[in-house]
Design a protein around this motif. Structure first.
Motif, mmCIF file in Angstrom:
data_model
loop_
_atom_site.group_PDB
_atom_site.id
_atom_site.type_symbol
_atom_site.label_atom_id
_atom_site.label_comp_id
_atom_site.label_asym_id
_atom_site.label_seq_id
_atom_site.Cartn_x
_atom_site.Cartn_y
_atom_site.Cartn_z
ATOM 1 N N LEU A 59 0.815 -1.141 -0.026
ATOM 2 C CA LEU A 59 -0.107 0.186 0.019
ATOM 3 C C LEU A 59 0.973 1.064 -0.027
ATOM 4 O O LEU A 59 1.618 1.398 0.906
ATOM 5 C CB LEU A 59 -0.998 -0.036 1.105
ATOM 6 N N ARG A 60 0.566 2.217 -0.897
ATOM 7 C CA ARG A 60 1.614 3.304 -1.204
ATOM 8 C C ARG A 60 0.779 4.517 -1.033
ATOM 9 O O ARG A 60 -0.429 4.595 -1.827
ATOM 10 C CB ARG A 60 2.411 3.401 -2.299
ATOM 11 N N LEU A 61 1.230 5.662 -0.411
ATOM 12 C CA LEU A 61 0.410 6.784 -0.107
ATOM 13 C C LEU A 61 0.664 7.843 -1.383
ATOM 14 O O LEU A 61 1.700 7.710 -2.189
ATOM 15 C CB LEU A 61 0.773 7.680 0.884
ATOM 16 N N ILE A 62 -0.201 8.683 -1.863
ATOM 17 C CA ILE A 62 -0.574 9.378 -2.677
ATOM 18 C C ILE A 62 -0.597 10.950 -2.294
ATOM 19 O O ILE A 62 -1.607 11.123 -1.697
ATOM 20 C CB ILE A 62 -1.525 9.308 -3.764
ATOM 21 N N GLY A 220 -4.164 10.052 -0.522
ATOM 22 C CA GLY A 220 -4.808 8.918 -1.241
ATOM 23 C C GLY A 220 -3.878 7.546 -1.205
ATOM 24 O O GLY A 220 -2.745 7.647 -0.587
ATOM 25 N N SER A 221 -4.304 6.559 -1.676
ATOM 26 C CA SER A 221 -3.519 5.275 -1.684
ATOM 27 C C SER A 221 -3.572 4.690 -3.013
ATOM 28 O O SER A 221 -4.477 4.776 -3.591
ATOM 29 C CB SER A 221 -3.761 4.423 -0.456
ATOM 30 N N LYS A 222 -2.663 3.661 -3.174
ATOM 31 C CA LYS A 222 -2.744 3.101 -4.159
ATOM 32 C C LYS A 222 -2.064 1.612 -3.797
ATOM 33 O O LYS A 222 -1.200 1.571 -3.079
ATOM 34 C CB LYS A 222 -1.853 3.278 -5.463
ATOM 35 N N GLU A 240 -8.043 8.120 -4.767
ATOM 36 C CA GLU A 240 -7.445 9.316 -5.057
ATOM 37 C C GLU A 240 -7.700 10.137 -3.388
ATOM 38 O O GLU A 240 -8.718 9.653 -2.543
ATOM 39 C CB GLU A 240 -8.228 10.247 -5.776
ATOM 40 N N GLY A 241 -6.990 11.031 -3.094
ATOM 41 C CA GLY A 241 -6.916 11.644 -1.772
ATOM 42 C C GLY A 241 -7.661 12.580 -1.994
ATOM 43 O O GLY A 241 -8.392 13.031 -2.764
ATOM 44 N N GLU A 242 -7.923 13.448 -0.766
ATOM 45 C CA GLU A 242 -8.837 14.667 -0.485
ATOM 46 C C GLU A 242 -8.016 15.883 -0.554
ATOM 47 O O GLU A 242 -7.035 15.935 0.380
ATOM 48 C CB GLU A 242 -9.483 14.417 0.815
#
Length: 647
Positions: A59-62, A220-222, A240-242
């Motif tokens: 899990l990786r952050l955007i 967000g995360s992917k 997608e993030g906020e």
């Protein structure tokens, strides 16, 4: 030997028995295996599936898009722009030095950045990308993409970076962002994981840092599939993030820009305050600096030049600069005396040019004296002796109480860095601060805004706003957050006698509109726009008795940093107050000559919401005003970067 039928039968029975035993063991093993398989696949199947998934999926952050900042009219003052960067994956690059050398033939690389990137690669996992060039042009990205086969492990990427389109005019207000540091992380007990993303931008000063948590948004995360070595094989899904919250400030970009242009090369500050909601229409400190240089990574030479500048461009003078208020403080002394019943508008004091207290003489600025002075004339002509006498009658504690009621000696709630309290001294303050008793000479000095009294331009603007309205108005810098308006700070009645306030306002009107007023040359001609104000000059050096005897040295004959500060506070229109203005010109020489003309021009610009007609100015100033307005029109047509380079 021939076996008998009996022996054969016994042998067959033994073989059958052994087969049954072996078969039973095998059946038992198969049963246990089946039960274990059922346990793992059915009873514990979900847990093992999760374990397998965690081994296979990361899990990786955007990073989220940072909230934008707008002025009161919707003009963007802090935006996000695409920023191209080039990264290198060490394990894919092969011969790292050779790859970077080939890259350097296509893109200009900073040697110090290359050293930093190589050091980061050595301490990072070999499959992680490391930035070697940031904020590169689209042409550079195109060249790298076109030569991709010859550049293994080199990848052009795009992200968002902060940009301040108006350059220096909002540097002290909005501030700037930079990559997150360990010091930034230490501010949080449990830091947001997004802050650990390499080169993630974080608010450092001003509104950017005060509203960091709102502006930052949510990451967000992917989910990506990785191999045994941890290298990304493919992206499985994305959330997608906020984006961060958008802020709308109360400032007016056109007015803020005008003030910076009007101040020119002065070391000065101006605060313009709306009198309905307390909105800060402008809060300008000069000289400024380009915040975009800090976002990109300011050079040692540029930063050293800013730090070494005696005019202190890195300091927000509006909230961090503290100055003796000089004669702008005289309204405080006068109101304290009026509220205490010590004096009235008809009472007079004789001014021979000095007041003797004990063995010491306290001088008036007018060496020959003003003669008989009542309240109105004393404020209009700024007679020092009148206020010396009022202060001795009312005492420092009541003066300090009035000062605090008018907003002095207080930290006002505005989201800027290092907002200070200043000093509104009284007897208890001196005992606590210096372990000394208050002296009568201290009271005399404080009565005209000298001695230990220190105020900021923001505090003087609040003081003027409260005098003009009679309400406990407070400054508001953020107008709305994501479209939701912040509460008004118009304030409730301050609790002062309205007649006393009228007398003070009438005297301030005469300062600007009576021929004997100290700011008459900076008056407003337009009847419906006339202002009420007060000049102030605060000393930054001691004047000895010997110097007084031979004649006080003129400011223009002194080094810049030993000249007096010039101050002016005002509100307008007099009959229907809409704005309050506080202006301080560091080492400007005098309030009437240095600060009042600037304040008058800013006041008219704010009231007309643009260039006022020249008929609003005194005849002697009209040619200069027309020339100034033409220069400003040309300035507005320039890009902010061009303005900075011309300055």
């Amino acid at each position: 030997m021939r076996r008998t039928s009996k022996d054969s039968a016994d042998s067959a029975r033994r073989i059958t028995r052994r087969g049954m035993i072996l078969g039973g063991v095998q059946l038992g093993f198969a049963t246990v295996l089946a039960m274990r398989m059922r346990y793992m696949q059915v009873d514990q199947g979900e847990e093992f599936r999760l374990l397998a998934e965690e081994n296979r999926v990361n899990l990786r952050l955007i990073p989220p898009a940072r909230g934008q900042i707008f002025d009161r009219n919707g003009v963007v003052i802090a935006a996000n722009e695409p920023a191209y960067r080039i990264t290198v994956v060490r394990e894919d690059a092969g011969d790292l030095e050779s790859t970077i050398a080939r890259l350097a033939t296509l893109v200009e690389l900073d040697p110090s950045e290359i050293e930093r990137a190589i050091a980061e690669m050595q301490r990072s996992a070999p499959f992680l990308p490391v930035t070697v060039a940031d904020r590169v042009s689209w042409d550079s990205v195109s060249r790298v993409a076109a030569n991709a086969p010859a550049l293994p492990g080199v990848n052009p990427e795009v992200g968002l970076s902060r940009h301040y389109p108006h350059g220096e005019i909002y540097a002290h207000v909005v501030g700037y962002v930079q990559p997150v540091s360990e010091r930034d992380l230490a501010r949080y007990e449990d830091p947001d994981p997004v802050l650990r993303i390499p080169r993630f931008q974080f608010g450092k000063i001003g509104v950017e840092t005060k509203y960091e948590d709102m502006l930052r948004g949510r990451a967000g995360s992917k989910r990506v599939e990785v191999n045994a070595a941890g290298r990304v094989m493919r992206e499985l899904d994305r959330r997608e993030g906020e984006a961060g919250a958008d802020l709308q400030l109360t400032v007016d970009t056109r007015l803020q820009d005008y003030i910076h242009a009007r101040l020119g090369d002065e070391s000065a500050s101006v605060v313009v305050m709306d009198l309905e909601h307390g909105d800060l229409l402008a809060i300008a400190s000069a000289p400024g600096f380009d915040p975009n240089k800090f976002v990109r990574g300011i050079s040692y030479d540029d930063y050293g030049a800013l730090q070494g500048d005696e005019r202190a461009p890195l300091v927000s003078k509006t909230v961090q600069g503290f100055y003796p208020p000089g004669s702008t403080f005289k309204m405080v002394t006068a109101l304290a005396a009026l509220e205490a019943g010590i004096t009235g508008p008809g009472n007079t004091v004789w001014c021979p040019g000095h007041l003797k207290v004990g063995s010491r003489r306290f001088h008036c600025w007018k060496r020959a004296g003003h003669g008989h002075m009542n309240l109105e004339n004393a404020l209009m002509q700024s007679c020092d002796v009148y206020f010396y006498e009022m202060a001795l009658r009312v005492g420092i504690d009541k003066i300090a109480e009035m000062g605090r009621k008018l907003g002095l000696g207080a930290i006002h709630d505005v989201p800027m860095s290092a907002v200070g309290e200043g000093i509104m001294p009284d007897k208890a303050w001196k005992r606590e601060r210096w372990n000394q008793e208050w002296r009568i000479g201290d009271t005399v000095n404080c009565s005209i805004g000298q001695g230990d009294v220190l105020t900021s331009p923001l505090q003087l603007a609040v003081m003027t706003a409260r005098l003009a309205t009679g309400r406990s108005i407070s400054p508001r810098l953020v107008r709305s957050i994501d479209g939701v308006e912040e509460p008004s700070r118009g304030g409730e009645p301050i609790g002062l006698n309205e007649n006393h306030l009228r007398w003070i306002r009438a005297a301030m009107y005469d300062v600007s509109n009576n021929r004997r007023g100290t700011a008459y040359r900076s008056r407003i001609i337009a009847e419906e726009m006339r202002m009420a104000g007060k000049t102030g000059t605060s000393q930054v050096r001691n004047i000895t008795a010997a110097e007084r005897a031979r004649g006080v040295t003129r400011n223009e004959d002194l080094p810049w940093n030993r000249r007096d500060h010039g101050l002016f506070v005002n509100y307008a229109p007099y009959d229907n107050p809409r704005i309050a203005v506080a202006t301080i010109v560091e080492h400007g020489g005098g309030g009437s000559s240095a600060a009042a003309p600037i304040a008058r021009d800013v006041t008219l610009q704010a009231l007309y919401e643009g260039d006022p007609p020249v008929e609003a100015y005194p005849t002697a100033d009209r040619d200069r005003i027309q020339e100034l307005q033409e220069n400003l029109r040309q300035r507005r047509q320039m890009a902010p970067d061009e303005r900075t380079s011309r300055a």
